[in-house]
Scaffold this motif. Structure first.
Motif, PDB file in Angstrom:
ATOM      1  N   SER A  36       0.821  -1.214   0.000  1.00  9.71           N
ATOM      2  CA  SER A  36       0.000   0.000   0.000  1.00  9.71           C
ATOM      3  C   SER A  36       0.854   1.264   0.000  1.00  9.71           C
ATOM      4  N   LEU A  37       2.033   1.170  -0.614  1.00 10.67           N
ATOM      5  CA  LEU A  37       2.951   2.316  -0.693  1.00 10.67           C
ATOM      6  C   LEU A  37       3.424   2.450  -2.136  1.00 10.67           C
ATOM      7  N   TRP A  38       3.264   3.640  -2.686  1.00 12.44           N
ATOM      8  CA  TRP A  38       3.613   3.911  -4.078  1.00 12.44           C
ATOM      9  C   TRP A  38       4.523   5.117  -4.180  1.00 12.44           C
ATOM     10  N   PHE A  39       5.339   5.155  -5.229  1.00  8.69           N
ATOM     11  CA  PHE A  39       6.059   6.354  -5.646  1.00  8.69           C
ATOM     12  C   PHE A  39       5.296   6.935  -6.829  1.00  8.69           C
ATOM     13  N   LEU A  40       5.210   8.247  -6.857  1.00  8.10           N
ATOM     14  CA  LEU A  40       4.484   8.925  -7.918  1.00  8.10           C
ATOM     15  C   LEU A  40       5.164  10.259  -8.186  1.00  8.10           C
ATOM     16  N   SER A  41       5.432  10.557  -9.436  1.00  6.94           N
ATOM     17  CA  SER A  41       6.008  11.836  -9.829  1.00  6.94           C
ATOM     18  C   SER A  41       4.888  12.712 -10.375  1.00  6.94           C
ATOM     19  N   SER A  42       4.777  13.941  -9.858  1.00  3.73           N
ATOM     20  CA  SER A  42       3.679  14.813 -10.263  1.00  3.73           C
ATOM     21  C   SER A  42       4.075  16.280 -10.123  1.00  3.73           C
TER      22      SER A  42
END
Length: 93
Positions: free
Chosen positions: A37-43
């Motif tokens: 339940s842990l994500w990396f996201l570039s935004s």
């Protein structure tokens, strides 16, 4: 673009199909799952806007946590591809 850590607690586990919009969002934005339940996201969104956007894709009782990914981090046994994602989306500070 800022690299973010996104974590969540989804309360309606049995109705997980209700969360398809969240999974679709992660996929559409090139996110990477680090743990269950842990994500990396570039935004380019700021922390509040990103949290609110993700929050609109889940139920009110679910929890979303967003924090900037910084250079001072270390993992034990992340899911495959985590190191490659971080190399391609390095933290800015």
């Amino acid at each position: 673009m800022t690299s973010w850590i996104v974590s969540y607690d989804l309360k309606d586990v049995e109705g997980s199909q209700d969360y398809q919009p969240l999974w679709d969002y992660f996929e559409a934005h090139g996110a990477h799952r680090v743990q269950e339940s842990l994500w990396f996201l570039s935004s380019s969104l700021g922390v509040r806007d990103l949290t609110e956007e993700l929050g609109s894709l889940v139920h009110k009782q679910d929890r979303i946590f967003v924090s900037e990914l910084v250079k001072n981090n270390f993992w034990q046994a992340p899911l495959a591809g985590t190191y490659d994602w971080e190399k391609a989306n390095p933290p800015s500070r």
